[in-house]
Design an enzyme around this catalytic site. Structure first.
Site, PDB file in Angstrom:
ATOM      1  N   LYS A 195      -0.572  -4.180  -3.005  1.00 25.12           N
ATOM      2  CA  LYS A 195      -1.877  -3.952  -2.611  1.00 25.12           C
ATOM      3  C   LYS A 195      -2.168  -2.337  -2.886  1.00 25.12           C
ATOM      4  CE  LYS A 195      -5.303  -1.980   0.590  1.00 25.12           C
ATOM      5  NZ  LYS A 195      -5.877  -0.676   0.686  1.00 25.12           N
ATOM      6  N   ASP A 207      10.151   5.314 -10.299  1.00 25.48           N
ATOM      7  CA  ASP A 207       9.764   5.632 -11.764  1.00 25.48           C
ATOM      8  C   ASP A 207      10.542   7.001 -11.892  1.00 25.48           C
ATOM      9  OD1 ASP A 207       7.855   3.679 -11.978  1.00 25.48           O
ATOM     10  OD2 ASP A 207       5.981   4.855 -11.882  1.00 25.48           O
ATOM     11  N   SER A 244       0.872  -1.196   0.105  1.00 23.43           N
ATOM     12  CA  SER A 244      -0.141  -0.059  -0.028  1.00 23.43           C
ATOM     13  C   SER A 244       0.767   1.316   0.088  1.00 23.43           C
ATOM     14  CB  SER A 244      -1.113   0.079   1.144  1.00 23.43           C
ATOM     15  OG  SER A 244      -1.833   0.932   1.305  1.00 23.43           O
TER      16      SER A 244
END
Length: 543
Positions: free
Chosen positions: A329, A315, A304
């Site tokens: 999640k 990224d 999460s």
């Protein structure tokens, strides 16, 4: 949430169908801005639910608890949606919320149960128990006059007895070594802060380390404080440890990511059926570690909010992700208060990393066992031992800002995979933990030698204290008393690691996490790899 089994399917099945419609109305009534009106089918369903429940209440052959039937039906019905939509009964909600809010009300002790006796591991700093003089090593044998020793107490039952609203009182009877009589303490409960940043310390003259256990209400302030402390100590490179971190509040993850990302960069976005649940979150505030080498540690227990931070760092090529593939999640829940004090947590959108990767792993509706056991199945299929066993979806290929290939399909795949070390890990070693034997031995050793060890000081202890063969023999004896049969072959295979872990847990008993993690991390393979990759992380950030 576990499935509540009931043999009388004829009673429950119509309830599932009817309550599905009923809860739909509850959701509509509680969602901000909802303007939809029930259809005639909705009203027919609600009427059917009323009829079924009325007939059960009035005519069923045995006495029934209608509330229990309804709660069981709701839980089973929600399991058919996705793994994270859930219903939380009112009696469980306070405990769950306290873990995220960062505090709870109680007496302020960390305890463990050894041989059916409650041992105080440590009174929490600043809590009411510490102020009254309760000590590590005290044994709680009565609570409000009720015997709690040798009666099969569970951790949950102890928590229920010791926690309570601030200002209320509870009397505990303590057996203390060296005292013939029980000592009674009447403790006024108070707010006990819970910390989500377990520890921060300097690994060497340049590298700082911060362990974040979860993303609770206070996490960002704790992280900020730790970051500034380490910078004052000369930190130029940073390791953020998110291993085993199950997540928590989205906004705290965004704030921490903002501390390490410069300028305006996307951190995460959400997308759902309703446009109002489509959100984008960006960095923008001036962070305190926007330059310098950065490594994020994670594993199959990281989920999460942990995956949001790691995905943004990866990224944007801000640093390296080191460890093993995270849990996966990426479903967003909206908490909805129900009239009886319970809560519905309804999935309303999905998380996506800046490159467009969905964090959520695949799931099959209604099969929670398969979903939650997937992380454990990675041990069976070899993924935790070899990167070659990780199955990538070639159709879900994405690129970072600087062109590195990353994969979607659920979870965050690390830049550098670190296999689980099996050379010293044996079933016997695991059973030492599962039977509480290692914890019992180290807690008692720390209690019996507290003055001597504290006078030694942590740095001297870390550099010169050795776990002797005699101590390991004592540990084995404790395990044998706890029903664990000695396995000489596995013991010898795990012996070096066992010495290190025993030393770390003894240190925890004296210096808490500030003593535990510096010693524990000396054998942690993900941590060691993170330190070795610091220079490469710096090169990525400078490209």
């Amino acid at each position: 949430m576990s499935t509540h089994k009931n043999s009388n399917r004829a009673v429950r099945l119509p309830l599932y169908i009817a309550i599905t419609l009923c809860v739909g109305v509850l959701i509509g009534a509680n969602m901000a801005g909802s303007t939809s009106t029930p259809t005639s089918d909705f009203m027919k369903g609600l009427n059917k639910f009323r009829q079924v429940l009325t007939h059960i209440e009035n005519d069923y052959v045995d006495e029934v608890d209608s509330e229990e039937l309804v709660e069981s039906a709701i839980s089973n019905m929600l399991e058919e949606l996705d793994p994270h939509t859930s219903y939380i009964p009112a009696k469980e909600l306070e405990l769950i919320q306290s873990r995220l809010e960062g505090n709870y009300e109680g007496i302020g002790v960390e305890f463990n149960i050894f041989k059916d006796t409650i041992h105080v591991v440590t009174p929490l700093s600043g809590g009411p128990s510490e102020k009254l003089g309760i000590r590590a090593g005290d044994k709680i044998v009565k609570v409000d006059g009720e015997n709690v020793a040798g009666v099969g107490m569970t951790n949950q039952k102890v928590v229920e007895m010791l926690r309570g609203p601030g200002g209320s009182e509870v009397t505990v009877s303590i057996k203390r070594d060296g005292e013939d009589e029980l000592i009674n303490f009447t403790i006024e409960r108070d707010v006990i802060p819970q910390y989500s940043v377990d520890v921060s310390y300097m690994v060497d003259d340049e590298i700082g380390y911060i362990k974040v256990a979860r993303f609770a209400n206070s996490t960002y302030l704790e992280f900020k404080e730790a970051l500034l402390k380490l910078k004052d100590q000369g930190m130029k490179k940073l390791v953020i440890d998110l291993t085993g971190n199950p997540g928590g509040y989205l906004n705290r993850a965004v704030q921490i990511a903002d501390e390490v990302l410069a300028g305006r960069q996307m951190i995460v976005y959400t997308d759902g059926k309703e446009k109002r649940y489509a959100e984008e979150h960006y960095s923008g505030e001036k962070g305190d570690f926007e330059t310098g080498s950065l490594v994020i540690m994670m594993d199959e227990g990281s989920a999460s909010a942990s995956e949001i931070v790691a995905g943004a760092v990866q990224d944007h090529d801000r640093g390296l992700i080191v460890g093993r593939r995270s849990f996966g999640k990426g479903l967003v829940q909206l908490p909805i208060d129900l009239n009886d004090g319970s809560e519905l947590r309804l999935t309303i959108s999905r998380y996506y990393t800046p490159s467009g990767r969905s964090i959520q792993k695949m799931y099959k509706s209604g099969d929670l066992d398969e979903y939650y056991l997937e992380a454990y199945n990675r041990f069976e299929n070899g993924e935790v031992y070899s990167s070659d066993s990780i199955k990538f979806n070639d159709s879900l290929v994405y690129k970072t800002d600087k062109g590195r290939i990353v994969y979607g399909g659920g979870g965050i795949t690390p830049d550098y995979f670190v296999p689980l070390d099996t050379a010293q890990n044996t079933r016997y070693l695991n059973r030492l933990f599962n039977t509480n034997s290692l914890q019992e031995y180290t807690v008692l050793y720390a209690q019996e030698n507290r003055e001597e060890l504290a006078e030694m000081g942590f740095e001297t202890f870390r550099a010169s204290f050795d776990v002797t063969d005699k101590m390991l023999k004592e540990l084995v004896d404790v395990a044998t008393d706890n029903g664990l049969k000695f396995n000489e072959k596995e013991f010898n295979r795990s012996k070096r690691l066992l010495r290190q872990l025993t030393k770390a847990y003894i240190a925890r008993g004296i210096w808490d996490n500030e003593g535990f993690y510096p010693i524990f991390n000396e054998q942690d393979e993900i941590f060691q790899q993170a330190i070795q990759l610091m220079d490469e992380a710096d090169q990525i950030a400078k490209r």
